[in-house]
Design an enzyme around this catalytic site. Structure first.
Site, PDB file in Angstrom:
ATOM      1  N   LYS B  76      13.384  -8.491  -8.795  1.00 63.35           N
ATOM      2  CA  LYS B  76      13.268  -8.300 -10.245  1.00 63.35           C
ATOM      3  C   LYS B  76      12.348  -9.368 -10.836  1.00 63.35           C
ATOM      4  O   LYS B  76      12.334 -10.514 -10.369  1.00 63.35           O
ATOM      5  CB  LYS B  76      14.666  -8.385 -10.862  1.00 63.35           C
ATOM      6  N   SER B 151      19.399  -3.215 -16.757  1.00 61.47           N
ATOM      7  CA  SER B 151      18.018  -3.621 -16.892  1.00 61.47           C
ATOM      8  C   SER B 151      17.261  -3.726 -15.560  1.00 61.47           C
ATOM      9  O   SER B 151      16.036  -3.820 -15.561  1.00 61.47           O
ATOM     10  CB  SER B 151      17.957  -4.981 -17.593  1.00 61.47           C
ATOM     11  N   SER B 175      23.723  -4.753 -15.264  1.00 63.68           N
ATOM     12  CA  SER B 175      22.295  -4.492 -15.027  1.00 63.68           C
ATOM     13  C   SER B 175      21.904  -4.242 -13.577  1.00 63.68           C
ATOM     14  O   SER B 175      20.783  -3.841 -13.308  1.00 63.68           O
ATOM     15  CB  SER B 175      21.458  -5.646 -15.576  1.00 63.68           C
TER      16      SER B 175
END
Lengths: 501, 473
Positions: B76, B151, B175
Site C-alpha cells: 500500500k 481503503s 481497511s
C-alpha cells in the site's frame, strides 16, 4: 572585591521597592534543556552550535511514518530534577499539544499535560523563602527560526530559515507556584534552581545559550486580596533581564490600576534594550492546543527499583552543601552566609573543606575562596584545574601562621592557579619570608627619608600619600612587607614627627 | 487453484521456478489489465526485475534465499519505501520520496520478497471504496463497474487480479478486511502492536495496523509471521514473539466454541446473511459449538470511531504544512501558505475528517466527545473480554453488503462509513480479525466472513479461517 561583589551590592539595593501598597506576584516557568547525549525521541545528537540541520533524522524531522521512542536517560534526569525539587515522582503519560509553527516539525509538541512525571514540590532559597513547585514535566524542544532580510524581524523578513538540530531536544519545564514577590526574588529563585539543575547533572545552566529559558507570569494585588490578572513575559535571556522585566511589569501594572485602568491578560515581550515590555498577543488570540494523549507512546511508569537507584545516586544539593560549609567553617552572620553562597555557587566548597580538615582557620579559607578563587573562576573556570585542594590548604595555613602577608598570599595563590605548584615553592622562589618588625621599621624609615617632599605632603594631611609610601615600602622589600603593618608604622612616625618642635 | 507462497518459494529454491520469469508474468498481467484496474500508484517494474535477477543468481550460486524468495508482493502506498515515491494517494505528498524503509518492508525485503508496486488507496487511508484517491479510483477486478472497497482497495485488487501473489495493506477501521471481502481475497488485521507501525504513514495511531492480503489463509498467515514481532522503533510494538501460524492443522474445529454476533449480522443484506449462516453450519460440521450471541456495545463502536480516528488524524496530518516536504502553495506569510497548501493538497474526505477531529478536541468539548468515545472504547473492550470467556472466536459478516457500484456512495459519507460497521469494533478493541471469502452474493460478487479473536489469539483465528476457506462454496 570582585565584580561579583558589586553585583550583589547592586542587587540588594534593587530588592526594596515601593509599589504604592501593591505587591507583585510572580510565578515562573523555566525550560531546562537536559544534558543527554541524544534527543528525546530519536538517536540524533543533542548538541548546541553544530552546523544547522546536521543532527536530524526522520523522527525529529517528523517525516511521515516516523515514530517517537522515549530516551531513558532523559527520564532519569527528569526524575533527578523531581527528587531535587522535593516533588512527588509519579507514573505519567504524554500528550500532544497541537499548533502550527514552522519550527515544530510535526506541528504538535509531545509534552505532558494533566499527568506529569513530577508534581507538588518546593525549592528553598538561600534567603530563607520557600517557592512551591507545581510541576516539572518532560517535553520536546522545537527547532530554531532565523528571519532573514528586512532587519531580522518576522514581519518584514524576506524569508525565514529553520534549524531543526534543536527539534526534539529533551526539556523539563519547571512551573513554580506564584510564590515570588519581587524581581530580586525571581532572580534568586532562578539562580538557585540553576544551581540545583547543574548539581544533579541535568543542565549546563547556560541561559545565554538558551539551555535555561525563563518565562514570568506577573500580576499585582494589595496583600491579602485575590490574585490580579496576570501577564506572561517572554524573552528573558538573563537573570538581569528577568529582574528588570519583573520590576518594570509590576510598575506598569500598578500604574495602570492606580490611574483607574485594568490589566489585560496578555503575553508580553521584554525588550532588554528599551527596558520595557510590549504586547505580543492578547488572551483572545490564545491558541486552543487541543491536547490529547499521545497514541504513539506508552504510559511512563518508572519502577520502584529505578527510582530507588536514582535517589541513592543523587549528588548533594546546593542548600545542603551551604549548610555543611557553614557548619564546617563555624561562621555566622549575613556576610559569611553570602560568602558561603558564593563559594558553593562556584563549586569551591571542596577547597574550603580541605583547608578546614587540614586545620587551617575556616574564616580565612572561606575568604580566600569567596574572593580570590571566585574571581579567578568568574574569569576562567579552567584555572581551577591546576589547583589541588591540599595546596590551597597549605597556603591558608601559611597565611594564618604569619608566614605570608595577605598581599603575598594572594600573589602566591595567583601563581598556584597557573603553575599548579605548591605554595611553599612559589613563596620561596619569590623570596617571600616574613620581615621581622625591626627590618620593616628600618625599611619604612629609609623610604620616608628618601622621599622627603612626599613625606611633607603626608604630614600636611594628604591622606592618599599613605598609599604612595606603602607602595614604595613594598617595592623596597620585594613585596615582603605587610601593608597593614606599614600603615601602622607610618602613623607611628607621623605621631613621632608631630610631637617634635 | 493458484500456487501458495510456500510452493513458489520451494520452486524458486529448487530451481523449478525462475524468479525473473515469475516476475515478468506478473508484470505482463499488470501491463495488460492495470490501465482499467488502476490498482497501483507506482509500478516498480525495474526494481522488481532487478531484485528477481539477484535472487536467481543467488539460487544459481547455491546461496540461501529467504522465506519469500521471488514472491511478487504489492504494498500500500502509505508504507515508506526508500527510492520510490510514497504519496498516500494525496496531492500533498505527490513527489515525496522517503529516505527510509518501513520496518514491515525491511522484513519483506530481508526474506527476498519482490515488491512490484505501491498500491492505490483512499487518501491517507480515509475511505471505504478507494474512490477518495488523488490518482482516481481503483476498479474491482471481479466487476469493473464496482468499487474494490477501501481503503486498501489497490492491494485487494492487485491480489484479486493476480498482479501480485500477496499484498500489504493497513487497517484502521476495516481497511484490509472490507476490500478483501469485496474482491474475494483473504485480509488479516493483526492484534494492535503485533506488527510495527514504523514507516506506516499514520492515519489514527491508536487504531492503525499493517496486515496482509492474500489469495489464501495460509499465505496471509505466512506473511503475518514475517512482518510481526517487536520493533524498537515503535513504542507501541508488543514485546511478543511473532506467532507461529504456518502449517497448522485445521482439519477439525473440535472443542472450539464460536459466537455469531447478532448486532453485526442483523443489519446485513439477506444474501450476505445466508452465506454467514452457511459458514456457521460448516464450522458446526467441523465439530465446533456455534451459537448466536449479543454484544450490545458494538453498536456504539461506529460513532466512537468517528470521534477517535478523526481526532488523531487531525493531529497526525498537521505536519503536511508545506514547510519541509511535499506540496507547497506559496503565499505572503506562513499561515496563509500553510492554509493554501492544505486547501489544495488535501481531498474533500480528508478535510472532512480533519475538521471533525479538530472539533472533537476543542477545549471544553474534549470530555463530551473524545473523552466519551474513549469510555465507549473501554466498555467495548470489557464486553469483548466477557464474550471471549464463553467463545474462542466470534463470527460476523465482514461488511453488510457486497461491493457497491462506483460513485454509488461517494457523495454520501454516512452510507460510506456504514460499510465499516462490522470491522471497526476489532480496531477499537485492538483485537485481530480476518476476512475469508465465502461464496458470492448479489450480482455474483464475493461475500466475506469475518473471524474475530482475542488479543494475540491469531492462531485460533487462523485455524477457524482455514476451516471456512476449505468449506467455502
Amino acid at each position: 572585591m570582585s565584580a561579583y561583589g558589586s553585583e550583589r551590592q547592586r542587587r540588594r539595593e534593587g530588592g526594596a521597592r515601593d509599589y504604592e501598597g501593591f505587591e507583585c506576584v510572580v510565578g515562573l516557568e523555566v525550560h531546562c534543556e537536559l544534558l543527554t547525549a541524544t534527543k528525546l525521541f530519536c538517536g540524533c545528537k543533542n548538541a548546541f552550535g553544530d552546523e544547522p540541520n546536521t543532527n536530524t533524522c526522520p523522527v525529529c524531522l517528523g517525516l511521515p511514518g516516523s515514530l517517537p521512542v522515549l530516551n531513558g536517560h532523559a527520564v532519569e534526569l527528569a526524575m533527578r530534577i523531581g527528587l531535587a525539587l522535593n516533588c512527588t515522582v509519579q507514573p505519567s503519560i504524554f500528550h500532544r499539544k497541537n499548533y502550527f509553527y514552522p519550527d515544530m516539525p510535526k506541528d504538535y509538541q509531545i509534552s505532558q499535560y494533566d499527568i506529569p512525571i513530577n508534581t507538588d514540590g518546593y525549592l528553598d532559597l538561600p534567603s530563607g523563602a520557600r517557592v512551591g513547585i507545581v510541576r516539572a514535566h518532560i517535553e520536546e524542544d522545537t527547532g530554531k527560526t532565523t528571519h532573514s532580510g528586512g532587519g531580522g524581524r518576522i514581519h518584514d523578513a524576506m524569508y525565514s530559515l529553520v534549524d531543526y538540530n534543536r527539534a526534539g531536544v529533551p526539556l523539563v519545564e519547571i512551573v513554580s507556584e506564584p510564590d515570588i514577590r519581587s524581581g530580586e526574588q525571581a532572580r534568586e529563585y532562578v539562580s538557585e534552581l540553576r544551581a540545583v539543575l547543574v548539581a544533579v547533572g541535568a543542565s549546563d545552566g547556560r541561559m545565554e545559550e538558551g539551555s535555561l529559558r525563563v518565562d514570568a507570569n506577573v500580576s499585582v494585588r494589595r496583600p491579602g486580596e485575590p490574585f490580579g490578572t496576570r501577564c506572561e513575559i517572554k524573552n528573558l535571556n538573563s537573570l538581569r533581564s528577568l529582574g528588570r522585566a519583573v520590576d518594570y511589569e509590576t510598575r506598569r501594572q500598578v500604574d495602570l490600576l492606580v490611574s483607574g485602568g485594568a490589566v489585560a491578560q496578555e503575553t508580553r515581550h521584554w525588550d532588554e534594550q528599551a527596558g520595557h515590555t510590549v504586547v505580543m498577543r492578547s488572551k483572545e488570540e490564545a491558541e486552543d492546543y487541543r491536547y490529547f494523549p499521545e497514541p504513539d507512546l506508552v504510559p511512563l511508569a518508572p519502577d520502584a527499583a529505578w527510582q530507588e537507584r536514582i535517589s541513592r545516586a543523587m549528588a548533594p544539593l546546593p542548600a545542603g552543601r551551604r549548610r555543611a560549609l557553614l557548619d564546617s567553617v563555624g561562621a555566622e552572620g549575613p556576610a559569611m552566609v553570602e560568602r558561603v553562597a558564593t563559594v558553593v555557587a562556584q563549586d569551591l566548597d571542596g577547597y574550603v573543606m580541605a583547608a578546614v580538615d587540614a586545620g587551617a582557620p575556616g574564616a580565612l579559607a572561606l575568604s580566600r575562596a569567596a574572593n580570590e578563587l571566585a574571581a579567578a573562576c568568574a574569569e576562567d573556570a579552567s584555572l581551577l584545574d591546576a589547583l589541588e585542594p591540599g595546596h590551597f590548604a597549605s597556603l591558608v595555613a601559611m597565611e594564618a601562621r604569619g608566614d605570608l602577608t595577605a598581599t603575598q598570599a594572594k600573589a602566591v595563590l595567583a601563581e598556584m592557579l597557573t603553575s599548579g605548584e605548591p605554595p611553599e615553592a612559589i613563596a620561596s622562589r619569590k623570596g617571600f619570608e616574613a620581615l621581622d618588625p625591626g627590618s620593616l621599621r628600618r625599611a619604612v624609615e629609609e623610604v620616608v627619608a628618601a622621599n622627603s617632599a612626599e613625606w611633607e605632603r603626608y604630614k600636611e594631611g594628604e591622606a592618599k600619600m599613605a598609599q604612595f609610601f606603602v607602595g614604595q615600602v613594598m617595592k623596597a622589600t620585594r613585596q615582603k612587607a605587610d601593608g597593614k603593618a606599614v600603615m601602622a608604622l607610618l602613623a607611628d612616625l607621623l605621631r613621632g614627627s608631630a610631637g617634635a618642635p | 487453484m493458484a500456487k501458495t507462497i510456500e510452493a513458489i518459494v520451494a520452486g524458486v529454491r529448487s530451481g523449478e521456478i525462475d524468479p525473473v520469469a515469475l516476475v515478468d508474468q506478473h508484470l505482463k498481467l499488470i501491463e495488460e489489465n492495470e490501465p482499467s484496474t488502476n490498482a497501483f500508484i507506482t509500478v516498480l517494474a525495474d526494481h522488481a526485475r532487478q531484485k528477481a535477477g539477484e535472487i536467481a543468481s543467488r539460487v544459481a550460486a547455491g546461496d540461501p534465499v529467504g522465506r519469500l524468495a521471488g514472491v511478487p508482493v504489492a504494498v500500500k502506498d502509505n508504507l515508506c519505501l526508500r527510492g520510490a515515491p510514497t504519496t498516500c494517494a494525496s496531492r500533498i505528498l505527490e513527489h515525496w520520496h522517503p529516505p527510509y524503509d518501513a520496518t514491515v518492508l525491511s522484513r519483506l525485503l530481508a526474506e527476498d520478497a519482490i515488491i512490484v508496486g505501491k498500491t492505490n488507496m483512499d487518501e491517507f487511508a480515509m475511505g471505504s471504496s478507494t474512490e477518495h484517491s488523488a490518482r482516481g479510483p481503483t476498479h474491482n477486478p471481479r466487476d469493473m463497474t464496482r468499487v474494490p472497497g477501501g481503503s486498501s482497495g489497490g492491494s485487494a485488487a492487485a491480489v484479486a487480479a493476480r498482479f501480485a501473489q500477496a499484498a500489504l495493506g493497513s487497517d484502521t477501521g476495516g481497511s484490509i478486511r472490507q476490500p478483501a471481502a469485496f474482491c474475494g481475497v483473504v485480509g488479516l488485521k493483526p492484534t494492535y502492536g503485533l506488527v510495527s507501525r514504523y514507516g506506516l504513514v499514520a492515519f489514527a495511531s491508536s487504531l492503525d495496523q499493517v496486515g496482509p492480503l492474500a489469495g489464501s489463509v495460509a499465505d496471509a498467515a505466512l506473511l503475518l509471521e514475517i512482518i510481526a514481532g517487536h520493533d524498537h522503533m515503535d513504542s507501541t510494538s508488543l514485546d511478543a514473539p511473532a506467532p507461529r501460524l504456518a502449517g497448522q492443522a485445521a482439519d477439525s474445529a473440535e472443542g472450539l466454541s464460536i459466537g455469531i454476533v447478532r448486532e453485526l449480522s442483523d443489519g446485513a443484506d439477506p444474501e450476505v446473511k445466508r452465506r454467514l449462516d452457511e459458514a456457521a453450519e460448516s464450522l458446526e460440521r467441523a465439530g465446533a459449538r456455534v451459537e448466536s450471541c449479543s454484544i450490545p456495545e458494538v453498536s456504539y463502536a461506529l460513532p466512537a470511531y468517528y470521534l477517535l480516528a478523526p481526532a488523531e488524524a487531525s493531529s497526525n496530518l498537521a505536519r503536511y504544512d508545506g514547510v519541509r516536504y511535499g506540496l507547497r502553495v506559496n503565499a505572503a506569510d506562513t499561515p496563509t501558505m500553510n492554509a493554501r497548501t492544505r486547501s489544495v493538497g488535501f481531498g474533500a474526505e480528508v478535510k472532512r475528517r480533519i475538521m471533525l477531529g479538530t472539533y472533537a478536541l476543542r477545549a471544553g468539548y474534549y470530555d463530551a466527545y473524545y473523552g466519551q468515545a474513549q469510555r465507549v472504547r473501554t466498555l467495548l473492550i470489557r464486553a469483548f473480554d466477557a464474550a471471549y470467556e464463553r467463545y474462542d472466536a466470534l463470527l460476523s459478516p465482514t461488511a453488510p453488503t457486497t461491493a457497491f457500484r462506483l460513485k454509488e456512495r461517494v457523495e454520501d459519507p454516512i452510507a460510506m462509513y456504514l460499510s465499516d460497521v462490522c470491522t471497526i469494533p476489532s480496531n477499537l478493541a485492538g483485537h485481530p480479525a480476518i476476512s475469508v471469502p465465502f461464496g458470492t452474493g448479489e450480482a455474483g460478487m464475493p461475500v466475506g466472513v469475518q473471524v474475530m479473536a482475542p488479543a494475540l489469539a491469531e492462531a485460533v483465528m487462523v485455524r477457524v479461517a482455514t476451516i471456512l476457506e476449505q468449506a467455502a462454496p
